[in-house]
Design a protein around this motif. Structure first.
Motif, mmCIF file in Angstrom:
data_model
loop_
_atom_site.group_PDB
_atom_site.id
_atom_site.type_symbol
_atom_site.label_atom_id
_atom_site.label_comp_id
_atom_site.label_asym_id
_atom_site.label_seq_id
_atom_site.Cartn_x
_atom_site.Cartn_y
_atom_site.Cartn_z
ATOM 1 N N ILE A 1 -4.514 -5.935 -11.973
ATOM 2 C CA ILE A 1 -4.675 -5.842 -10.525
ATOM 3 C C ILE A 1 -5.762 -6.800 -10.061
ATOM 4 O O ILE A 1 -6.864 -6.825 -10.610
ATOM 5 C CB ILE A 1 -5.036 -4.398 -10.117
ATOM 6 C CG1 ILE A 1 -3.848 -3.489 -10.403
ATOM 7 C CG2 ILE A 1 -5.419 -4.348 -8.649
ATOM 8 C CD1 ILE A 1 -4.135 -2.048 -10.179
ATOM 9 N N ILE A 2 -5.392 -7.610 -9.097
ATOM 10 C CA ILE A 2 -6.411 -8.444 -8.457
ATOM 11 C C ILE A 2 -6.628 -7.838 -7.087
ATOM 12 O O ILE A 2 -5.670 -7.621 -6.344
ATOM 13 C CB ILE A 2 -5.913 -9.887 -8.285
ATOM 14 C CG1 ILE A 2 -5.428 -10.432 -9.629
ATOM 15 C CG2 ILE A 2 -6.989 -10.744 -7.679
ATOM 16 C CD1 ILE A 2 -4.600 -11.674 -9.489
ATOM 17 N N PHE A 3 -7.832 -7.531 -6.771
ATOM 18 C CA PHE A 3 -8.074 -6.952 -5.458
ATOM 19 C C PHE A 3 -8.120 -8.070 -4.450
ATOM 20 O O PHE A 3 -8.961 -8.962 -4.518
ATOM 21 C CB PHE A 3 -9.368 -6.158 -5.467
ATOM 22 C CG PHE A 3 -9.455 -5.223 -4.308
ATOM 23 C CD1 PHE A 3 -8.644 -4.098 -4.261
ATOM 24 C CD2 PHE A 3 -10.305 -5.473 -3.260
ATOM 25 C CE1 PHE A 3 -8.703 -3.235 -3.195
ATOM 26 C CE2 PHE A 3 -10.368 -4.617 -2.185
ATOM 27 C CZ PHE A 3 -9.572 -3.486 -2.149
ATOM 28 N N ASP A 4 -7.164 -8.039 -3.558
ATOM 29 C CA ASP A 4 -7.029 -9.131 -2.598
ATOM 30 C C ASP A 4 -8.032 -8.947 -1.484
ATOM 31 O O ASP A 4 -7.690 -8.697 -0.342
ATOM 32 C CB ASP A 4 -5.599 -9.153 -2.069
ATOM 33 C CG ASP A 4 -5.352 -10.377 -1.230
ATOM 34 O OD1 ASP A 4 -6.096 -11.355 -1.408
ATOM 35 O OD2 ASP A 4 -4.429 -10.343 -0.410
ATOM 36 N N HIS B 1 -4.999 -7.320 4.372
ATOM 37 C CA HIS B 1 -5.962 -7.497 3.290
ATOM 38 C C HIS B 1 -6.295 -6.165 2.636
ATOM 39 O O HIS B 1 -5.908 -5.109 3.115
ATOM 40 C CB HIS B 1 -7.235 -8.186 3.788
ATOM 41 C CG HIS B 1 -7.676 -7.716 5.130
ATOM 42 N ND1 HIS B 1 -7.962 -8.590 6.150
ATOM 43 C CD2 HIS B 1 -7.835 -6.475 5.629
ATOM 44 C CE1 HIS B 1 -8.300 -7.896 7.205
ATOM 45 N NE2 HIS B 1 -8.240 -6.615 6.921
ATOM 46 N N GLY B 2 -7.007 -6.265 1.561
ATOM 47 C CA GLY B 2 -7.384 -5.037 0.861
ATOM 48 C C GLY B 2 -6.238 -4.430 0.076
ATOM 49 O O GLY B 2 -6.285 -3.298 -0.342
ATOM 50 N N ARG B 3 -5.211 -5.223 -0.148
ATOM 51 C CA ARG B 3 -4.046 -4.710 -0.871
ATOM 52 C C ARG B 3 -4.173 -4.983 -2.354
ATOM 53 O O ARG B 3 -4.827 -5.928 -2.774
ATOM 54 C CB ARG B 3 -2.808 -5.421 -0.374
ATOM 55 C CG ARG B 3 -2.415 -4.916 0.951
ATOM 56 C CD ARG B 3 -0.962 -4.672 0.897
ATOM 57 N NE ARG B 3 -0.600 -3.771 1.950
ATOM 58 C CZ ARG B 3 0.645 -3.490 2.220
ATOM 59 N NH1 ARG B 3 1.606 -4.038 1.510
ATOM 60 N NH2 ARG B 3 0.925 -2.649 3.165
ATOM 61 N N LEU B 4 -3.465 -4.205 -3.107
ATOM 62 C CA LEU B 4 -3.427 -4.472 -4.537
ATOM 63 C C LEU B 4 -2.479 -5.626 -4.785
ATOM 64 O O LEU B 4 -1.367 -5.642 -4.276
ATOM 65 C CB LEU B 4 -2.929 -3.243 -5.281
ATOM 66 C CG LEU B 4 -3.762 -1.996 -5.108
ATOM 67 C CD1 LEU B 4 -3.193 -0.875 -5.948
ATOM 68 C CD2 LEU B 4 -5.205 -2.256 -5.497
ATOM 69 N N LYS B 5 -2.948 -6.593 -5.535
ATOM 70 C CA LYS B 5 -2.040 -7.667 -5.938
ATOM 71 C C LYS B 5 -1.924 -7.639 -7.445
ATOM 72 O O LYS B 5 -2.837 -7.225 -8.155
ATOM 73 C CB LYS B 5 -2.597 -9.017 -5.476
ATOM 74 C CG LYS B 5 -2.302 -9.289 -4.035
ATOM 75 C CD LYS B 5 -1.778 -10.716 -3.855
ATOM 76 C CE LYS B 5 -1.313 -10.927 -2.450
ATOM 77 N NZ LYS B 5 -1.647 -12.259 -1.951
ATOM 78 N N VAL B 6 -0.837 -8.118 -7.916
ATOM 79 C CA VAL B 6 -0.580 -8.033 -9.338
ATOM 80 C C VAL B 6 -0.537 -9.431 -9.924
ATOM 81 O O VAL B 6 0.003 -10.346 -9.323
ATOM 82 C CB VAL B 6 0.760 -7.325 -9.567
ATOM 83 C CG1 VAL B 6 1.047 -7.213 -11.047
ATOM 84 C CG2 VAL B 6 0.719 -5.958 -8.927
ATOM 85 N N LYS B 7 -1.111 -9.558 -11.104
ATOM 86 C CA LYS B 7 -1.090 -10.854 -11.777
ATOM 87 C C LYS B 7 0.344 -11.229 -12.129
ATOM 88 O O LYS B 7 1.166 -10.365 -12.398
ATOM 89 C CB LYS B 7 -1.897 -10.775 -13.079
ATOM 90 C CG LYS B 7 -3.382 -10.695 -12.878
ATOM 91 C CD LYS B 7 -4.061 -10.670 -14.238
ATOM 92 C CE LYS B 7 -5.498 -10.235 -14.111
ATOM 93 N NZ LYS B 7 -6.092 -9.901 -15.404
#
Lengths: 654, 567
Positions: free
Chosen positions: A614-617, B2-8
């Motif tokens: 998880i990368i916190f955007d 913004h502040g969303r979880l993003k996945v590698k």
């Protein structure tokens, strides 16, 4: 309500029942902006669970059936443009009918005060305390919209918590338990439920101080109201069923705990007996003869891959399953077990359907235990909430007690553009998902609904006594006369966290032919005897006694084809309420089908990413971004590590 | 938003994983190296414990490191105070447990735990039992843990009854559990010692019946689960037969004494010793096997000096004492007789019934009934069929002969993989039956023709047979053990697929040998016959070797004493 909702969403979902909640999670997970609304003050709609007093309040609402509607709703007519038209929604829920309550437990006068208190609680406060609400703080820190929503939803209660504390697993069982422990004064809940053990512990404790049946009074039930989590629909999870698979795949299972149903029972010749259905059961059974053991095992083994042996059933395709069973050398008791307790079908069901049902039952055996079923601790009502929590984690916004007055349809395109809520706010979205009970009479004028007959009983003993009094049992009582339906009985013990100590919560379900009481009372009389102060004769005494009973009918909107709804725009999707079946297969299927219709290229509830992926955007504008970043990583991590022992995936590894 | 979880992305994930693995490998290797260096340098201190625990924690199967730890712990034992040691042991036990969670089937870990526990002055056995119970809860068939449990139970002197109850509980949960059944077979004789039998002895009837019911429940529930059948076989089986001398034979002509034993033995210096008493005085003799090979054999023989066979006395008594087996046998050679013998008869000694036997035939009978019941439901279950055959043999081999053969046929059809094994088993039973019939008839002629035999067995039981018919079978050889038939005069083995004749050797009385229609390829395979002094008639028609040019000449040259060789 100072805070205003945002006005732009991708998906607006009305109703927090199981299919809507699954859809909410799926949409939110795939990156849609989701607004999830419910006009009620609790989650789950007809899938909800209530504390005892919560249930009383719920009943009151339906009994007072009169016009509570038209409170103070802003007018919406002015908000509709010329190029638009409105599709109004239903103002009050009409899915529950024929509620009847019977109280048998003694109503001591001296405890009356407390009872009054409980009853006088306003519906909202009663229910909010009833449902241990997992969503209050399930939002992200600094996530303005979510915070917004959370405070909007429960302004008073949540402020201290939601300040920035993130938690995907705040309301773990331990947590809720701790709360409950704190509330309860006399009775102690068995510590954190870890498998069968806690089923035994209380027994040992009891055996010393309980030579006779314990007397439970109505005031005790009221006092222990929060120990109850009474489901409106009685369902179990097939351990290889769609719902379990979805829970595991999507990792929503981390929010819930389950217990294995411990016994499958049968009602035969006026007696309740345990059905041997697994290999170990058959081996240990004292009731079956050696030859019966072999015949039963042989038949069950055949059912597991019956498709491979068409020669064994082809000739009987036209027959009913019960006729087919008669040809298989099964003794009458074995036939009864297979037909009613394992396949759980009606006698008239076809051979193929019977084989299919038997196979499904057997397939589920042994995955998590010796029966094919799981029951969620704290009740079935937890499940929709778990999906809602997943939705919130991925940014979905929640509002309870939020009515929607109408859908706004664009005349040109014939598509729905927006909704107008009870505050007169217009909220735009691309997709709209509405639960059936919200649709107006006009929309549903052509729809023929079925009904479900339900009874909820609180009893003082199990219908089949065993070494341990902590049993979760399921029993199908076949119909006496043809034409009526079999009645499904689920008996829950206190370690399922759905009833107070020394009581059992019994659910009866069948598809209705008359009112719930007319459909179910005969079975209730067969299995139970009303509680009375004076000692009854010996024979009656062996039956469990009824302390309290509720009958009601619930509308079954499953199986309604979309085309029978009148005048719905194409981007409005309808979810049905609970069906009569034992599993929740229908809801999962419906949610997945609708999701694929809306987003054909998106995966349905894919597994959540690993914490390390998880990368916190984060955004620069966020003041506490770097800190929050760490917190969320840590939290997600710890949730991975501290998985509760009952969670399916852990079990799977074993 | 913004502040969303993003996945590698998957590439990022793969790269991260690769780096992580690389890092791990580096750590692992350097730690291993350091440990070895320290060990070589004799620096067995706590740092080695620390290092090895890092590695073993990830890979508990690194046996060398467990040895290393043992060395360190032994060293520390001498240096530390009792309190420090106790703390050390406590961490070690905790560490072992964590390793077992990594791999519950690691030999090294369980072994180390055994070692540690047996060194402790006051081991907490209750805790160990609890540990076993927990691991068996997760995997009830983990035999490493079962082994350890048996070790703990022995050390802690847990009453067998408690252990039996434990096996009960596991069998209740899942009866497909070899270890659990096996443990029962060890515990039950301890719980119910029978005076007249050894450690492997029989059970009292009431216990036996209860066990039989339990195991029946298992194989009626799932007849394909072999664990239950194995236990069933143990229940009905009996201990190995006692050591005995089965037969003693003296021949005046050959000046030879022959003994057969209940099991193959090796006589000679440093192994078994046999004592021969002739007319109550010891006689030193040279023992040899009939085929003159020095290896364990059922049958041993020796030459007798003329003095012990002279015809002056009315009789001579010969007694052989088998010291190790604590057994002896005596026979008498009367004046004017050519031979004398003494033997245990297969008819009253039940020599062939050691596969299955229980004192009470009623028990066997009722077992047979229930197996037949099961067989009707499961006509193709091989375990059931085999058990029926064994039960029938134990009950009455001759009465059930025909039925047994039919069951063999069915069994072979449902279990073609084991056809050869079943043929051999069937041959064995048929030979046994024929021997029984011969002994009932009190003759020395044995007919084994037309029986589809694939193997010859119990030859040591045939010491006295003079005529043997093996024709029309599927034998591929006349095995070396045939040399035990010291009295054999006529041997017919026509119509087999015999290729070698190793057993037709040193047969002092063999006169006639028929080997028509076999697969004897070269005259050289007849070499063993040279050692049979009385052979005069040899039938070789229908063998490949007859086709060779000059075969008769060749044979005449090889076997000059044989009068007629028919090719």
């Amino acid at each position: 309500m100072a805070d205003q909702l945002p006005t732009e969403f991708d998906v607006v979902i009305i109703g927090t029942g199981l299919p809507e909640s699954i859809l909410a999670a799926a949409c939110s997970r795939s990156g849609q902006r989701v607004l999830h609304l419910d006009s009620r003050s609790y989650y789950g709609g007809n899938w909800a669970s209530f504390s005892f007093s919560g249930l009383l309040s719920w009943l009151k609402e339906y009994q007072q059936n009169s016009a509570i509607a038209e409170e103070s709703t802003a007018s919406w007519q002015g908000l509709i443009h010329e190029t638009e038209e409105a599709v109004t929604l239903r103002k009050k829920d009409e899915t529950i009918q024929h509620t009847e309550v019977f109280c048998y437990a003694s109503q001591d006068v001296d405890d009356g005060v407390e009872e009054m208190e409980a009853l006088q609680k306003s519906p909202s406060s009663a229910t909010s305390s009833a449902t241990p609400d997992p969503l209050h703080s399930a939002c992200l820190p600094g996530e303005t919209h979510s915070l917004h929503a959370a405070s909007y939803e429960t302004p008073a209660k949540d402020t201290p918590k939601s300040g920035g504390e993130v938690s995907l697993e705040v309301t773990d069982v331990e947590d809720t338990l701790a709360k409950e422990e704190y509330c309860g004064d006399e009775t102690r809940t068995p510590a954190v439920s870890d498998g069968d053990e806690d089923g035994k512990k209380p027994v040992e404790k009891d055996s010393t101080d309980r030579p006779k049946r314990k007397k439970i009074t109505y005031s005790q039930i009221v006092k222990e109201s929060r120990r109850f989590n009474i489901d409106l629909v009685s369902k179990l999870l097939y351990s290889q069923g769609l719902l379990i698979d979805l829970l595991i795949k999507s990792n929503v299972s981390r929010y819930a705990e389950f217990k294995n149903v411990t016994r499958i029972l049968a009602f035969r010749e006026g007696k309740v007996e345990q059905v041997p259905c697994s290999r170990a059961d058959v081996f240990n059974s004292k009731e079956l003869t050696m030859v019966e053991k072999r015949i039963l095992m042989k038949f069950l083994t055949f059912c597991l891959d019956y498709e491979q042996h068409p020669d064994q059933y082809q000739a009987f395709v036209q027959c009913s399953f019960s006729e087919y069973l008669q040809t298989k050398k099964l003794t009458p008791n074995l036939q009864h077990f297979v037909l009613h307790s394992i396949a759980m079908t009606e006698s008239s069901c076809s051979t193929i359907d019977g084989l299919k049902a038997t196979k499904n039952f057997l397939r589920c055996l042994g995955r998590f235990g010796n029966t094919p079923f799981l029951f969620p601790l704290y009740g079935q009502g937890e499940i929709p909430q778990c999906f809602c929590r997943m939705c919130a984690v991925f940014g979905g916004i929640y509002c309870l007690r939020h009515k929607v007055q109408c859908l706004v349809v664009d005349k040109d395109s014939g598509k729905c553009k927006a909704i107008i809520d009870h505050l007169g706010q217009r909220i735009n979205a691309k997709y709209f998902i509405v639960e059936d009970s919200y649709l107006s009479e006009e929309t549903c004028s052509n729809v023929q609904y079925k009904q479900i007959s339900r009874a909820v009983l609180i009893t003082d003993q199990s219908i089949l006594k065993a070494d341990s009094d902590q049993q979760i049992s399921i029993l199908v009582v076949p119909p006496v006369e043809s034409g009526t339906c079999a009645v499904r009985v689920t008996e829950l013990c206190s370690s399922t966290m759905t009833c107070m100590k020394d009581t059992y919560l019994v659910h009866l379900t069948c598809s209705s032919s008359k009112t719930a009481r007319e459909d179910l009372e005969s079975v209730v009389k067969k299995l139970f005897t009303p509680y009375s102060e004076t000692e009854v004769d010996q024979e009656e005494c062996t039956k469990p006694r009824l302390l309290w009973a509720l009958y009601f009918n619930m509308r079954d909107s499953s199986g309604i084809s979309r085309s029978s709804y009148e005048g719905l725009p194409s981007n409005v999707y309808v979810c049905s309420g609970p069906d009569c079946a034992l599993g929740s297969e229908h809801a999962v299927k419906q949610a997945e089908t609708l999701f694929q219709e809306m987003f054909p290229n998106e995966e349905f509830c894919p597994p959540p990413p690993n914490p390390e992926d998880i990368i916190f955007d984060g955004d620069d504008k966020q003041p506490e971004a770097p800190g929050a970043n760490n917190i969320i990583m840590a939290k997600v991590d710890s949730s991975e590590g501290s998985k509760n022992p009952e969670s399916p995936e852990k079990q799977l590894q074993n | 938003m913004h502040g969303r979880l993003k996945v590698k992305t998957s590439e990022e994930q793969a790269e991260a994983k690769r780096l992580e693995r690389e890092q791990k490998l580096k750590l692992y290797q350097s730690a291993t190296q350091t440990v070895f260096q320290k060990r070589q340098a004799g620096e067995l201190d706590e740092s080695v414990l620390e290092l090895t625990s890092q590695i073993l924690g990830a890979n508990p199967d690194f046996a060398t490191l467990w040895n290393c730890r043992r060395e360190v712990l032994q060293q520390l034992e001498a240096q530390k105070s009792p309190e420090e040691l106790a703390a050390l042991v406590k961490t070690e036990l905790g560490f072992l447990e964590s390793c077992l969670r990594v791999n519950p089937k690691s030999y090294g870990t369980w072994h180390h735990r055994c070692w540690l526990l047996s060194r402790l002055p006051e081991p907490n056995w209750a805790r160990e039992l609890e540990l076993c119970a927990r691991f068996l809860e997760v995997d009830e068939r983990n035999f490493h843990c079962w082994d350890y449990r048996r070790f703990v139970a022995t050390q802690a002197a847990v009453p067998p009854a408690e252990e039996l109850a434990f096996t009960d509980s596991l069998i209740t949960r899942n009866f497909s559990n070899y270890s659990s059944w096996h443990y029962r077979s060890c515990l039950l004789p301890q719980l119910h010692p029978q005076p007249d039998s050894g450690s492997q002895g029989r059970l009292p009837e009431d216990v036996l019946l209860k066990e039989l019911e339990l195991v029946q429940n298992a194989f009626f529930t799932d007849p394909n689960d072999q664990s239950a059948w194995f236990y069933h076989r143990w229940l009905l089986g009996r201990a190995d037969p006692q050591d005995a001398l089965r037969c003693l034979h003296v021949s005046r002509d050959e000046a030879c004494l022959t003994v057969s034993f209940s099991r193959p033995i090796l006589v000679g210096s440093g192994t078994e010793t046999l004592l021969l008493m002739v007319d109550e005085s010891p006689l030193a003799v040279e023992w040899r096997t009939p085929d003159a090979r020095t290896r364990p054999s059922h049958v041993w023989l020796c030459d007798l000096p003329a003095a012990s066979l002279n015809d002056q006395l009315p009789q001579h008594t010969f007694r052989v004492i088998w010291t190790a087996g604590d057994a002896q046998k005596e026979c008498v050679l009367l004046k004017g007789r050519q031979e004398g013998w003494c033997r245990d008869s297969a008819t009253d000694e039940q020599l062939f019934r050691c596969e299955l036997s229980v004192e009470k035939s009623t028990v066997l009978q009722s077992e047979l009934e229930s197996c037949k019941e099961l067989q009707e439901l499961e006509p193709e279950n091989k375990w059931c069929l085999l058990t029926i055959i064994l039960l029938m043999r134990a009950l009455d081999p001759l009465l059930y002969e025909k039925e047994t053969l039919q069951y063999f046929q069915t069994l072979k059809a449902v279990d073609p993989m084991r056809a050869a094994y079943l043929d051999d088993l069937r041959s064995k039973f048929l030979v046994e039956n024929s021997v029984l019939k011969m002994e009932y008839a009190e003759v020395r002629v044995l007919h084994l023709g037309h029986k589809d035999l694939t193997v010859l067995c119990h030859l040591e039981q045939l010491l006295l047979v003079t005529h043997l018919d093996l024709s029309h079978n599927r034998l591929r050889a006349l095995p070396p053990a045939l040399a035990a038939l010291r009295c054999l005069e006529v041997l017919q083995a026509n119509d087999n697929t015999i290729e070698s004749l190793d057993g037709v050797t040193n047969l002092p009385r063999l006169r006639e040998l028929s080997l028509c229609n076999n697969r004897l390829q070269q005259p050289t395979v007849l070499q063993p016959l040279v050692s049979c002094p009385k052979l005069v008639l040899l039938h070789l028609q229908g063998n490949p070797l007859c086709q060779a040019v000059g075969a008769s000449e060749h044979l005449a040259e090889l076997l000059p004493s044989v009068n007629s060789i028919l090719t």
